[in-house]
Design a protein around this motif. Sequence first.
Motif, PDB file in Angstrom:
ATOM      1  N   GLU A 464      28.781  20.736  20.818  1.00 25.41           N
ATOM      2  CA  GLU A 464      27.416  20.663  21.901  1.00 25.41           C
ATOM      3  C   GLU A 464      27.920  20.243  23.329  1.00 25.41           C
ATOM      4  O   GLU A 464      27.431  20.582  24.218  1.00 25.41           O
ATOM      5  N   ASN A 465      29.028  19.383  23.211  1.00 25.94           N
ATOM      6  CA  ASN A 465      29.756  18.891  24.519  1.00 25.94           C
ATOM      7  C   ASN A 465      30.223  20.104  25.271  1.00 25.94           C
ATOM      8  O   ASN A 465      30.132  20.223  26.421  1.00 25.94           O
ATOM      9  N   ILE A 466      30.884  21.031  24.472  1.00 27.33           N
ATOM     10  CA  ILE A 466      31.657  22.003  25.203  1.00 27.33           C
ATOM     11  C   ILE A 466      30.423  23.034  25.759  1.00 27.33           C
ATOM     12  O   ILE A 466      30.794  23.663  26.898  1.00 27.33           O
ATOM     13  N   ALA A 467      29.622  23.346  24.866  1.00 25.41           N
ATOM     14  CA  ALA A 467      28.556  24.230  25.230  1.00 25.41           C
ATOM     15  C   ALA A 467      27.742  23.667  26.558  1.00 25.41           C
ATOM     16  O   ALA A 467      27.044  24.503  27.040  1.00 25.41           O
ATOM     17  N   PHE A 468      27.911  22.518  26.626  1.00 24.03           N
ATOM     18  CA  PHE A 468      27.189  21.912  27.925  1.00 24.03           C
ATOM     19  C   PHE A 468      27.481  22.743  29.273  1.00 24.03           C
ATOM     20  O   PHE A 468      26.750  22.906  30.421  1.00 24.03           O
ATOM     21  N   GLY A 469      28.587  23.607  29.193  1.00 27.89           N
ATOM     22  CA  GLY A 469      29.247  24.233  30.339  1.00 27.89           C
ATOM     23  C   GLY A 469      28.167  25.486  30.531  1.00 27.89           C
ATOM     24  O   GLY A 469      28.342  26.257  31.739  1.00 27.89           O
ATOM     25  N   LYS A 470      27.503  26.141  29.585  1.00 31.44           N
ATOM     26  CA  LYS A 470      26.904  27.356  29.656  1.00 31.44           C
ATOM     27  C   LYS A 470      25.791  27.354  28.631  1.00 31.44           C
ATOM     28  O   LYS A 470      25.921  27.059  27.572  1.00 31.44           O
ATOM     29  N   THR A 471      24.787  27.841  29.397  1.00 29.40           N
ATOM     30  CA  THR A 471      23.363  27.783  28.444  1.00 29.40           C
ATOM     31  C   THR A 471      23.492  28.960  27.535  1.00 29.40           C
ATOM     32  O   THR A 471      23.779  30.076  28.112  1.00 29.40           O
ATOM     33  N   GLY A 472      23.151  28.810  26.206  1.00 26.97           N
ATOM     34  CA  GLY A 472      23.117  29.944  25.177  1.00 26.97           C
ATOM     35  C   GLY A 472      24.400  30.225  24.948  1.00 26.97           C
ATOM     36  O   GLY A 472      24.668  31.526  24.401  1.00 26.97           O
ATOM     37  N   ALA A 473      25.480  29.480  25.058  1.00 23.08           N
ATOM     38  CA  ALA A 473      26.973  29.857  24.690  1.00 23.08           C
ATOM     39  C   ALA A 473      26.872  30.062  23.042  1.00 23.08           C
ATOM     40  O   ALA A 473      26.527  29.356  22.187  1.00 23.08           O
ATOM     41  N   THR A 474      27.888  31.053  22.867  1.00 22.74           N
ATOM     42  CA  THR A 474      27.918  31.480  21.192  1.00 22.74           C
ATOM     43  C   THR A 474      29.131  30.588  20.693  1.00 22.74           C
ATOM     44  O   THR A 474      29.868  30.102  21.324  1.00 22.74           O
ATOM     45  N   ASP A 475      29.181  30.483  19.448  1.00 18.98           N
ATOM     46  CA  ASP A 475      30.156  29.660  18.544  1.00 18.98           C
ATOM     47  C   ASP A 475      31.510  30.287  19.034  1.00 18.98           C
ATOM     48  O   ASP A 475      32.452  29.697  19.191  1.00 18.98           O
ATOM     49  N   GLU A 476      31.620  31.647  19.102  1.00 23.67           N
ATOM     50  CA  GLU A 476      32.795  32.451  19.397  1.00 23.67           C
ATOM     51  C   GLU A 476      33.276  31.950  21.001  1.00 23.67           C
ATOM     52  O   GLU A 476      34.554  31.875  21.214  1.00 23.67           O
ATOM     53  N   GLU A 477      32.338  32.084  21.781  1.00 20.32           N
ATOM     54  CA  GLU A 477      32.773  31.777  23.075  1.00 20.32           C
ATOM     55  C   GLU A 477      33.093  30.090  23.291  1.00 20.32           C
ATOM     56  O   GLU A 477      34.269  29.861  24.039  1.00 20.32           O
ATOM     57  N   ILE A 478      32.587  29.470  22.559  1.00 23.52           N
ATOM     58  CA  ILE A 478      32.934  27.879  22.624  1.00 23.52           C
ATOM     59  C   ILE A 478      34.211  27.734  22.117  1.00 23.52           C
ATOM     60  O   ILE A 478      35.231  27.239  22.557  1.00 23.52           O
ATOM     61  N   ILE A 479      34.703  28.548  20.837  1.00 25.61           N
ATOM     62  CA  ILE A 479      36.016  28.485  20.423  1.00 25.61           C
ATOM     63  C   ILE A 479      36.882  29.155  21.456  1.00 25.61           C
ATOM     64  O   ILE A 479      38.286  28.483  21.089  1.00 25.61           O
ATOM     65  N   ILE A 480      36.763  30.220  21.944  1.00 26.71           N
ATOM     66  CA  ILE A 480      37.673  30.914  22.859  1.00 26.71           C
ATOM     67  C   ILE A 480      38.148  29.913  24.104  1.00 26.71           C
ATOM     68  O   ILE A 480      39.178  29.744  24.257  1.00 26.71           O
ATOM     69  N   ALA A 481      37.171  29.241  24.559  1.00 27.34           N
ATOM     70  CA  ALA A 481      37.036  28.381  25.605  1.00 27.34           C
ATOM     71  C   ALA A 481      38.079  27.012  25.401  1.00 27.34           C
ATOM     72  O   ALA A 481      39.107  26.540  25.840  1.00 27.34           O
ATOM     73  N   ALA A 482      37.924  26.552  23.771  1.00 29.08           N
ATOM     74  CA  ALA A 482      38.631  25.503  23.414  1.00 29.08           C
ATOM     75  C   ALA A 482      40.229  25.904  23.233  1.00 29.08           C
ATOM     76  O   ALA A 482      41.194  25.201  23.635  1.00 29.08           O
ATOM     77  N   ARG A 483      40.234  27.014  22.783  1.00 30.63           N
ATOM     78  CA  ARG A 483      41.761  27.534  22.652  1.00 30.63           C
ATOM     79  C   ARG A 483      42.612  27.826  23.884  1.00 30.63           C
ATOM     80  O   ARG A 483      43.427  27.275  24.112  1.00 30.63           O
ATOM     81  N   THR A 484      41.838  28.199  24.989  1.00 29.53           N
ATOM     82  CA  THR A 484      42.139  28.394  26.344  1.00 29.53           C
ATOM     83  C   THR A 484      42.651  26.937  26.893  1.00 29.53           C
ATOM     84  O   THR A 484      43.638  26.719  27.549  1.00 29.53           O
ATOM     85  N   ALA A 485      41.785  25.980  26.562  1.00 25.56           N
ATOM     86  CA  ALA A 485      41.976  24.449  27.235  1.00 25.56           C
ATOM     87  C   ALA A 485      43.069  23.842  26.230  1.00 25.56           C
ATOM     88  O   ALA A 485      43.202  22.694  26.411  1.00 25.56           O
ATOM     89  N   HIS A 486      43.612  24.380  25.126  1.00 21.22           N
ATOM     90  CA  HIS A 486      44.543  23.831  24.171  1.00 21.22           C
ATOM     91  C   HIS A 486      43.863  22.679  23.280  1.00 21.22           C
ATOM     92  O   HIS A 486      44.624  21.668  23.220  1.00 21.22           O
ATOM     93  N   ALA A 487      42.625  22.958  23.268  1.00 21.01           N
ATOM     94  CA  ALA A 487      41.833  21.623  22.683  1.00 21.01           C
ATOM     95  C   ALA A 487      41.297  22.325  21.094  1.00 21.01           C
ATOM     96  O   ALA A 487      41.119  21.245  20.223  1.00 21.01           O
ATOM     97  N   ASP A 488      41.554  23.588  20.929  1.00 21.31           N
ATOM     98  CA  ASP A 488      41.210  23.937  19.499  1.00 21.31           C
ATOM     99  C   ASP A 488      42.024  23.152  18.408  1.00 21.31           C
ATOM    100  O   ASP A 488      41.326  22.962  17.327  1.00 21.31           O
ATOM    101  N   HIS A 489      43.191  23.208  18.516  1.00 19.98           N
ATOM    102  CA  HIS A 489      44.301  22.508  17.346  1.00 19.98           C
ATOM    103  C   HIS A 489      43.610  21.378  17.093  1.00 19.98           C
ATOM    104  O   HIS A 489      43.304  21.059  16.048  1.00 19.98           O
ATOM    105  N   PHE A 490      43.526  20.309  18.212  1.00 26.24           N
ATOM    106  CA  PHE A 490      43.164  18.900  17.715  1.00 26.24           C
ATOM    107  C   PHE A 490      41.988  18.847  17.182  1.00 26.24           C
ATOM    108  O   PHE A 490      41.254  17.878  16.359  1.00 26.24           O
ATOM    109  N   ILE A 491      40.985  19.797  17.666  1.00 30.26           N
ATOM    110  CA  ILE A 491      39.648  19.688  17.108  1.00 30.26           C
ATOM    111  C   ILE A 491      39.610  20.084  15.606  1.00 30.26           C
ATOM    112  O   ILE A 491      38.860  19.583  15.029  1.00 30.26           O
ATOM    113  N   ARG A 492      40.461  21.066  15.258  1.00 27.53           N
ATOM    114  CA  ARG A 492      40.283  21.603  13.606  1.00 27.53           C
ATOM    115  C   ARG A 492      40.962  20.295  12.927  1.00 27.53           C
ATOM    116  O   ARG A 492      40.778  20.413  11.579  1.00 27.53           O
TER     117      ARG A 492
END
Length: 614
Positions: A464-492
């Motif tokens: 929800e915190n990542i999705a704050f950046g875009k209304t109606g963001a899909t789960d796939e878009e959120i994960i791609i954004a997290a990977r781009t920001a090097h955040a996906d690894h620690f989140i998992r």
Amino acid sequence: MSRQQGAMGHGPGGGSMLMMGQKAKNFKGTLLRLLSYLKPRKRKLVAVFIAAIISTVFVIIGPKITGKAITVLFEGAYGKFKGIPGAAIDFEKIGQLLLILAGLYVLSSLFNFLQQYLMSTVSQDTVFDLRRDVNQKLEKLPLKYFDGRPNGETLSRMTNDIDLIGSTLQQSLTQFITSIVTILGIIIMMLSISPLLTLISIVSLGLSMFVIRPILKRSQKHFADQQKTLGQLNGHIEEMYTGHQVVKAFGYEKAAISQFKGINEELYRAGSKAQFISGIIMPMMFFIGNLSYVLISVIGGFLVTKRAISIGDIQAFITYSKQFTQPVTQTANIANIIQSTVAAAERVFELLDEEEEQKEQTDTVLNRTEGAVRFEHVDFGYGESLLIEDMNIEVAPGQTVAIVGPTGAGKTTLINLLMRFYELNGGKIEIDGTDTRKMPRSELRRKFGMVLQDTWLFHGTIKENIAFGKTGATDEEIIIAARTAHADHFIRTLPEGYETVLNEEASNISQGQKQLLTIARAVLADPPIMILDEATSNVDTRTEIYIQKAMNHLMKGRTSFVIAHRLSTIKDADLILVMDQGKVIEQGTHETLLAADGFYADLYNSQFSEKEAG
């Protein structure tokens, strides 16, 4: 994400609580304005008043009927005792009177329930309207309002003050009506029984008030001292426990304990005096009241022997005289509560009357933003004196612009003007040739993304915190954004992954992880222009590398404004603006500015020297 949105995350520190007894500056005007919120519910209010009056009248009639039943019982028993022919206790009449009494009390309870039900809807609807108006107002206030006041004060007005208004409407207003009706009703009933005994009751009540008035004044002084000292004690405890490590490190324990003992001793003295003096009030009132009861009983008994009144009326009168003190005291207390409530309402209305952001007269929309930014003869000042004067900047699409300078140079101010958090005194700012004042603020701010040094995350899941950046963001878009920001690894690696719930302060993840999430949020928003405050100053070297990589990816192909604190991080910037005292005193690339051997060169070399010395 705008700075206004970020401000929402601050806690309620620094707000002043409204003390009971505080008076409004404009009592009449504020009261009339508060009553205007009740106008849409005037029919319900009329029904509340009628129900309160009927409920109270039924209760007031009760002792009179009880007195009649006692008189019937006494006269029957007395006749039998004296051997009067045909004398007997009329149980049928007593039964009828008791049935009437029971019916009155049942009806009184029903009307009281109706009154409370209606008043609860009136008060909650009124509070709902106030909160809605305040919330809408907060959305329209300029940033300077929030910059100039503690966040806790604004929160206090929206929560504590409005809650006080609601509780007063719910409880005190109906209690005030009931008390007034009770006082009038009891006086009428007592006068109908005996004007002489009524005079004794009123005189004894006046005497009570006269005696306790100076005691109340003294106790109020001590209660004020008690509240003041209590605030000092709470502040001391909060400071000592918040900075517990510093207290330990500097060996301040003995001094802290000594200071605590001093304040605690002062609180003890003020509290004991306040409680002792206020504790005298009730015994004195009981004493004067008991003297009144003795006089009523003696004089009433004498009147009974003269057959001026019945024995049941004496019983009813004593009940009325006992009931008389309570509504008078309640009315005095409610008057104080109403003063505080109107003061609270005044604070709320002051917020509602604050100057709003200038209304926009345009609906211009930039369908496509290249990212060209131009400052043309810009003047700006927070007050009368100008902080920025005749500023001229030209930024090409896709360029990275670093803004450097000492504290107070105007770096953050420049960003605030760019996003139109403040209005210009003169000149103009253009994006792709369009004056920002000709665009709706919401449209303008959609063109920007922000990653600040102070992260802001709200209570909710990471997703929800990542999705704050875009209304109606899909789960796939959120994960791609997290990977781009090097955040996906620690989140998992977290127990719940993307569904991990962050607490209010987001203290269940590290500072660096918080920063990566804010970058992921900005990546998801995909704005054409980025604003980056130095985001790596509070993290370790390894995390700094991840954040720097994520920021470099974020800046790629976008116009970026970077507020730089460490000059080593902005060597590759296309344009460096050197600010001092609100003016751009130098601009150029890192190499050209060093070669110029000016202010930037001195600033850079001083940081380098400090690093070497460290």
